[in-house]
Write an enzyme that holds these catalytic residues in place. Structure first.
Site, PDB file in Angstrom:
ATOM      1  N   HIS A   7      28.570  -6.517   8.396  1.00 28.31           N
ATOM      2  CA  HIS A   7      28.539  -7.869   7.846  1.00 28.31           C
ATOM      3  C   HIS A   7      28.520  -7.775   6.318  1.00 28.31           C
ATOM      4  CE1 HIS A   7      27.700 -12.129   8.350  1.00 28.31           C
ATOM      5  NE2 HIS A   7      26.617 -12.073   7.594  1.00 28.31           N
TER       6      HIS A   7
ATOM      7  N   SER B 281      29.192 -15.947   5.830  1.00 28.14           N
ATOM      8  CA  SER B 281      27.962 -16.031   6.617  1.00 28.14           C
ATOM      9  C   SER B 281      27.342 -17.429   6.503  1.00 28.14           C
ATOM     10  CB  SER B 281      27.011 -14.920   6.184  1.00 28.14           C
ATOM     11  OG  SER B 281      26.002 -14.735   7.134  1.00 28.14           O
TER      12      SER B 281
ATOM     13  N   GLU C 228      29.737  -6.194  12.310  1.00 25.57           N
ATOM     14  CA  GLU C 228      28.754  -7.190  11.884  1.00 25.57           C
ATOM     15  C   GLU C 228      27.327  -6.626  11.757  1.00 25.57           C
ATOM     16  OE1 GLU C 228      29.538  -9.865  10.564  1.00 25.57           O
ATOM     17  OE2 GLU C 228      31.506 -10.477  11.305  1.00 25.57           O
TER      18      GLU C 228
END
Ligand SMILES: *[C@@H]1O[C@H](CO)[C@@H](O)[C@H](O)[C@H]1NC(C)=O
Ligand SMILES: *[C@@H]1O[C@H](CO)[C@@H](O)[C@H](O)[C@H]1NC(C)=O
Ligand SMILES: *[C@@H]1O[C@H](CO)[C@@H](O)[C@H](O)[C@H]1NC(C)=O
Length: 552
Positions: free
Chosen positions: A452, A204, A334
């Site tokens: 995510h 990320s 995600e």
């Protein structure tokens, strides 16, 4: 050389004494006392935690570039984790501005020296999380013969304040990462690591960072392979030359003057770090959005060393991308769960229905002017009526969140690298739902998507939020073995293959511009093409870029 007692049971296998006081390493810069940890499969790990790699960025050093520590006059007590950098945290959690620390984990039983090194840059949107062992523990990866380094870098305004002039040129958090990498280059051989075989991996915000290090002049020569999981600097968000709007917002949140950047920065320098760290909520406009606030800036020349002296796309076009074997990835879903926060809340649901052109761009990180994109994305992803809190509407809005926040940027990064990186670029989709996830349904307590951060559950131990995965023949345990093997192979050779010691597993080919292969990681490995490209077509149309920048 390490001044430790060890017992050599054969010419190549030396077993260290396991008393805590034996865990000592000396490098040219100092002497470090570590502690003993145990890997998932019960191997000893020598852990050196909380090592300062730069001077505490406090007082006059706040908002300044990091000042490296190259010599430790006293023995360093590296037996415990250092603090996380200032951020909102539970009472009693160890947070402090003196947070420029790194952790080194090395196998306690060394069969060979000069192991590949994996440096991990943590996730958290540039405003949260850390490299501490409760959120990035070594127990999984240290079943492999590698050296793991996890690092902190300054967050939020403390790391990324940028007035765009000499008072705060910006990017200090990235410069922290550079200094940590310099520390690795100078010291890691004494910890059994190969300074010539460093893999830089990030998730990320960490993935965004990794990609920037491939073009930054400051990071040259500091790493040899790269991994960007679920994050990319090449999203629809344009590069700015300052974050003055955030500096002003930060000043207003803590009652500092905004009359000049000099006064603003001086005043912020005197604000207690906890107040700055805790002011995060003041930057959110709608639900928890924008979920990405601070971003890299292209730095003007004010005499400082610059992390990003030019737009990274321009740098790539000018041949300044440093080619390294690269793994790029995204997860299946995600940030899909952000839709539940919105549609399950009557105020947000009303706002998104009635004020789409204001909250849409905040939620989906659309640069101004945004009306055209907001209209096109709504038409593409969502039904032409009011959104309700139904499964179908949540799925549709969740898809848009996932693609907007992560998917499209990762797609662009993979493509840019497939075209311009002279070393192989490998692309994967994480598509595995196990017992645990970063989002679980509140009613059932069960995962409902591939969220995510979910690979991190298998790559690291995360005792702050997740159950340890015992060694067994469970699917989750097998996933730990799969991901750690893939990462180890890549760190060792620059090629993640062979995926398993299993003739049934496919070979994962690099992504080629004209074939666009990727590996899907589910219960089985499988190779496919054109990951989610139908969905990204509208994004490509709204935000076109040329991928083939270095064509001759
Ligand atoms: C390191 O610091 C911890 C916490 O202050 C202390 O308990 C420990 O005894 C110290 N270890 C060494 C080797 O100095
Ligand atoms: C929706 O909101 C209700 C009431 O606050 C809560 O009980 C429920 O868990 C929420 N559902 C989801 C999917 O977030
Ligand atoms: C989930 O946990 C249970 C209980 O520990 C275990 O039996 C099962 O195999 C696990 N499932 C997966 C997918 O690992």
């Amino acid at each position: 050389m390490a001044r430790i007692f060890f017992l050599c049971v054969s010419l190549f296998v030396c077993v260290y004494g396991h008393k805590q006081d034996d865990i000592i390493t000396e490098s040219a810069s100092g002497r470090f006392v570590g502690s003993l940890m145990t890997s998932r499969r019960g191997r000893p790990i020598h852990a050196y935690r909380g090592i300062r790699y730069a001077q505490p960025p406090v007082g006059a050093l706040r908002f300044q570039p990091p000042v490296p520590i190259t010599f430790y006059p006293h023995e360093v007590n590296a037996t415990l984790d250092g603090p996380a950098c200032p951020q909102p945290a539970d009472p009693g959690y160890f947070v402090d501005e003196d947070c420029l620390r790194l952790n080194v984990y090395t196998p306690g039983v060394l069969g060979k020296w000069s192991l590949p090194v994996l440096v991990y840059i943590h996730a958290g949107g540039f405003y949260s999380v850390s490299g501490r062992s409760d959120v990035a523990g070594p127990q999984h990866l240290l079943d492999k013969d590698l050296v793991l380094v996890t690092i902190n870098y300054r967050l939020g305004s403390l790391g990324f304040l940028s007035t765009g002039d000499e008072h705060a040129p910006g990017n200090n958090g990235f410069k922290d990462q550079v200094v940590a990498l310099q520390w690795v280059r100078a010291n890691i051989a004494s910890f059994g690591g190969d300074a010539g075989r460093v893999t830089l991996a990030g998730y990320s915000a960490g993935a965004i960072s990794v990609a920037l290090h491939t073009v930054s002049p400051m990071s040259r020569g500091l790493f040899h392979r790269a991994i960007s999981m679920s994050g990319s600097p090449f999203s629809q968000i344009p590069f700015r030359c300052n974050l003055l709007h955030l500096a002003v917002q930060q000043a207003r949140l803590v009652d500092c003057p905004v009359t000049s950047t000099a006064e603003l920065v001086d005043c912020l320098r005197a604000v207690p770090w906890r107040v700055l760290g805790d002011s995060l909520k003041g930057f959110q406009e709608f639900s928890i959005d924008p979920i990405l606030i601070w971003t890299p800036v292209i730095e003007g020349d004010f005499g400082q060393e610059r992390f990003l002296p030019e737009d990274p796309l321009r740098a790539i076009r000018a041949g300044k991308l440093r080619s390294v074997p690269y793994i790029v990835s995204q997860t299946r879903d995600e940030f899909f769960w952000e839709s539940f926060l919105v549609l399950n809340n009557s105020i947000y649901r009303t706002q998104i229905n009635e004020d789409w052109y204001k909250v849409g761009p905040e939620a989906f990180l659309l640069p101004a002017p945004s009306d055209r994109s907001a209209r096109a994305l709504r038409a593409q992803y969502l039904p032409a009526r009011r959104l309700e809190n139904t499964a179908a509407d949540n799925a549709a809005l969740g898809r848009l969140y996932g693609d907007a926040v992560i998917g499209f940027g990762a797609h662009r990064l993979a493509n840019l690298m497939a075209y311009n990186n002279k070393e192989p670029t490998y692309y994967y989709e994480f598509n595995y739902i196990g017992n645990q996830s970063h989002y679980v349904d509140p009613a059932s307590g069960k995962p409902v998507g591939v969220a995510h951060h979910d690979e991190l559950i298998y790559l690291f131990s995360l005792p702050a939020g997740f159950q340890e995965i015992p060694v067994s023949d469970s699917r989750d345990s097998l996933m730990v073995d799969k991901l750690t093997t893939m990462f180890y192979n890549f760190a060792l050779t620059g090629n993640p293959n062979p995926l398993l010691d299993d003739c049934a597993s496919p070979v994962w080919p690099p992504m080629r511009p004209d074939e666009r292969q990727y590996l899907q990681i589910g219960d089985h490995f499988s190779v496919h093409r054109n990951l989610f490209e139908n969905r990204f077509r509208v994004w490509e149309y709204l935000y076109p870029i040329e991928y083939n920048l270095t064509k001759s």
